[in-house]
Design an enzyme around this catalytic site. Sequence first.
Site, short mmCIF file in Angstrom:
data_model
loop_
_atom_site.label_atom_id
_atom_site.label_comp_id
_atom_site.label_asym_id
_atom_site.label_seq_id
_atom_site.Cartn_x
_atom_site.Cartn_y
_atom_site.Cartn_z
N GLN A 137 92.53 -30.40 12.61
CA GLN A 137 93.53 -29.42 12.17
C GLN A 137 94.65 -30.10 11.38
O GLN A 137 94.86 -29.79 10.22
CB GLN A 137 94.11 -28.68 13.37
CG GLN A 137 95.22 -27.68 12.99
CD GLN A 137 95.67 -26.87 14.20
OE1 GLN A 137 94.93 -26.03 14.69
NE2 GLN A 137 96.88 -27.12 14.65
N GLY A 177 91.73 -37.35 16.91
CA GLY A 177 91.13 -38.39 17.74
C GLY A 177 89.61 -38.29 17.72
O GLY A 177 89.06 -37.18 17.76
N ARG A 310 112.60 -57.09 44.57
CA ARG A 310 113.60 -57.86 43.81
C ARG A 310 114.93 -57.92 44.57
O ARG A 310 115.43 -56.91 45.03
CB ARG A 310 113.81 -57.21 42.45
CG ARG A 310 114.73 -57.97 41.51
CD ARG A 310 114.08 -59.22 40.99
NE ARG A 310 114.82 -59.80 39.87
CZ ARG A 310 114.52 -60.95 39.30
NH1 ARG A 310 113.48 -61.66 39.76
NH2 ARG A 310 115.21 -61.41 38.29
N GLN A 330 121.19 -48.41 41.03
CA GLN A 330 119.73 -48.36 40.91
C GLN A 330 119.20 -47.04 41.46
O GLN A 330 118.35 -46.40 40.85
CB GLN A 330 119.10 -49.54 41.67
CG GLN A 330 117.63 -49.77 41.38
CD GLN A 330 117.37 -50.58 40.12
OE1 GLN A 330 118.28 -50.80 39.33
NE2 GLN A 330 116.14 -51.01 39.91
N ARG A 333 119.67 -43.97 39.22
CA ARG A 333 118.78 -43.94 38.06
C ARG A 333 117.33 -43.70 38.47
O ARG A 333 116.59 -43.02 37.78
CB ARG A 333 118.88 -45.25 37.27
CG ARG A 333 120.24 -45.49 36.65
CD ARG A 333 120.42 -46.96 36.27
NE ARG A 333 119.51 -47.37 35.21
CZ ARG A 333 119.23 -48.64 34.92
NH1 ARG A 333 119.78 -49.62 35.64
NH2 ARG A 333 118.41 -48.94 33.93
N THR A 422 104.54 -35.25 20.73
CA THR A 422 104.28 -34.75 19.38
C THR A 422 103.01 -33.91 19.30
O THR A 422 103.03 -32.82 18.73
CB THR A 422 104.17 -35.94 18.39
OG1 THR A 422 105.35 -36.73 18.49
CG2 THR A 422 104.02 -35.44 16.96
N GLU A 424 99.82 -31.45 20.13
CA GLU A 424 99.75 -30.12 20.75
C GLU A 424 101.10 -29.39 20.71
O GLU A 424 101.43 -28.62 21.61
CB GLU A 424 99.23 -30.21 22.19
CG GLU A 424 97.76 -30.49 22.27
CD GLU A 424 96.94 -29.55 21.40
OE1 GLU A 424 97.06 -28.33 21.56
OE2 GLU A 424 96.20 -30.06 20.54
#
Length: 664
Positions: A137, A177, A310, A330, A333, A422, A424
């Site tokens: 398309q 694709g 960590r 932390q 977020r 982006t 569909e």
Amino acid sequence: MEPLDYHAEERSKASFDVEEMKIVWAGSRHAFEISDRAARLVASDPVFRKDNRTMLSRKELFKDTLRKTAHAVKRTIELNLSEEETHTLWFYVDQPAYANLHWGMFIPAIEGQGTEKQKQKWLPMAHNMQIIGCYAQTELGHGSNVQGLETTATFDPQTDEFVIHSPTLTSSKWWPGGLGKVSTHAVVYARLRTDGQDYGVHGFIVQLRSLDDHSPLPGITVGDIGMKFGSGAYNSMDNGLLRFDHVRIPRNQMLMRLSQVTREGKYVQSDVPRQLVYGTMVYVRQIIVSEASCALSRAVCIATRYSAVRRQFGSENGGPETQVINYKTQQSRLFPLLASAYAFRFVGEWMKWLYTDVSKRLQANDFSTLPEVHACAAGLKSITTSATADAIEECRKLCGGHGYLSCSGLPELFAVYIPNCTYEGDNIVMLLQVARFLMKTISRLVSGKMPIGTAAYLGRVEHLTQCHCEVQRAEDWLKHSIILEAFEARSARMSVACAESLSRFSTPEEGFGEISADLVEAAVAHCQLIIVSKFIEKLQQDIPGKGVKTQLENLCNVYALSLLHKHLGDFVSTGCITPKQGALANEQLRSLYSQVRPNAIALVDAFNHTDHYLGSVLGCYDGNVYQKLYEEAWKSPLNDTVVPDGYDEYIRPLLKQHFRTARL
């Protein structure tokens, strides 16, 4: 010797039944069992190895994809897998391939737009993969504006054929694709011209390559469009370019369920309602919404596990440093992203139900819910994919410098996911479609037409534009009725404000152009309300398992209040809440983070992702991050030799020469 589990202590803190949460996440015990089997089947098969994917050249990566796809088909046949099991197996192979478009776009296009006779001819070949198809398309010059496509399909009544042609450079098909190197056929969208008239864009089945030697047929120019963003990632897909030079196809290869051209060249619309086409669109977008939670959960799982391993700063008297996950910065977020993964999962479940419902209605010629369903599919596709793309990048940053390593899994996950924003439907274009639906809904209120479904709250617009939030203490924000009314009031007031602004322009189109940014924000508010309301609805169901519902309530509140905090300007400027109430929401949010914290590792364990699927050294189940990072470093091709290639040519001459300082 028992393998070390660096997360064992964290897992012991969980106050809920993790196994039951896994079933809630999967949607049912049946779905969990199928998913678990497929994940372990793929993880245990050496053909599906992917830890070296980002180091492969493009040609090596593409050949690796062909091999995996063929092996997946072979295993599907050997194991006699059901359709659901096959889909799940492909999902865990986790490598974009031509088969995704063959099964996900080419076949549904024929099913949705082909006549019974056409389906009988083409679908058996497609299902057996005797032909491999793609969906052509998008063009070099047009994507979102489908009506602007330039490829032509001109009917020749003398030969009873359509002539497919690319009249300009910008009419080249671009991006499909599977097109670049694999597809033998395509559903090509072109402008139908017959009897001296242009009837707009229609679909045609066109053979592109020989079924004998795979060479392009006469008049066909086809190839791959080149490298894309990132290493590995979407470069496993052969996105293609395609040009036609007066290629002739039989008339009966026009998809004719909705309209057809007679032998004499007359254009005739069938009595099948054109709205049925929307069914396929809703189907594809609901899959994208469901997959957003999968991608987001991977990133969140990696970032959460690594944040628990960590340690930085905060050492007292030579003791261990503070786990990064214990810092409020932390948590503020990370935990909203954890909550978003669950929120998107549940709205994805609801979208599946919505698609099933609208499909039944369409078959019964009931189109009453279609505008609302279309707006839902467009808006939720946009909101979930944009949020997920941003969240993956945020998770990379939450992992510090090591998140930038390819072996963290996050760079490739980001690169492979972001096209969702982006394809569909461009996400901003999708939100503008939602905005048009909202403006239409509000304009119809005057005539007494009450909105339905997710827009039903607009029927109470008079109340929602005048109500006042009743929050007096931080804990009042835990009441779902209060959260829901705040989100409804925000959305209603923003939509009404846009409708009032539009009424001041001479034409609606001029107004849409001028206030499009405001319209997008109103659409975002509407879609966020849908996700919050569906999370709350999920909590009203019977949820088994010790402590499971409590954790989901915490996550629901984190999701809603973190959105409120992020968009505080909307809520306050529209008068939905006061600045003081906004501050109380933030206070409650901090309290919720403390409740999520001891359950964080268990909540990401509930995603049930294998180490193979995660593809991350930082997110490995046992938490043995540093040992694995060290081992991974030695796999670098640069470490194949102690002295680098190029030493004699470029490094040694520099080291052995003495350069005099020269004035330039």
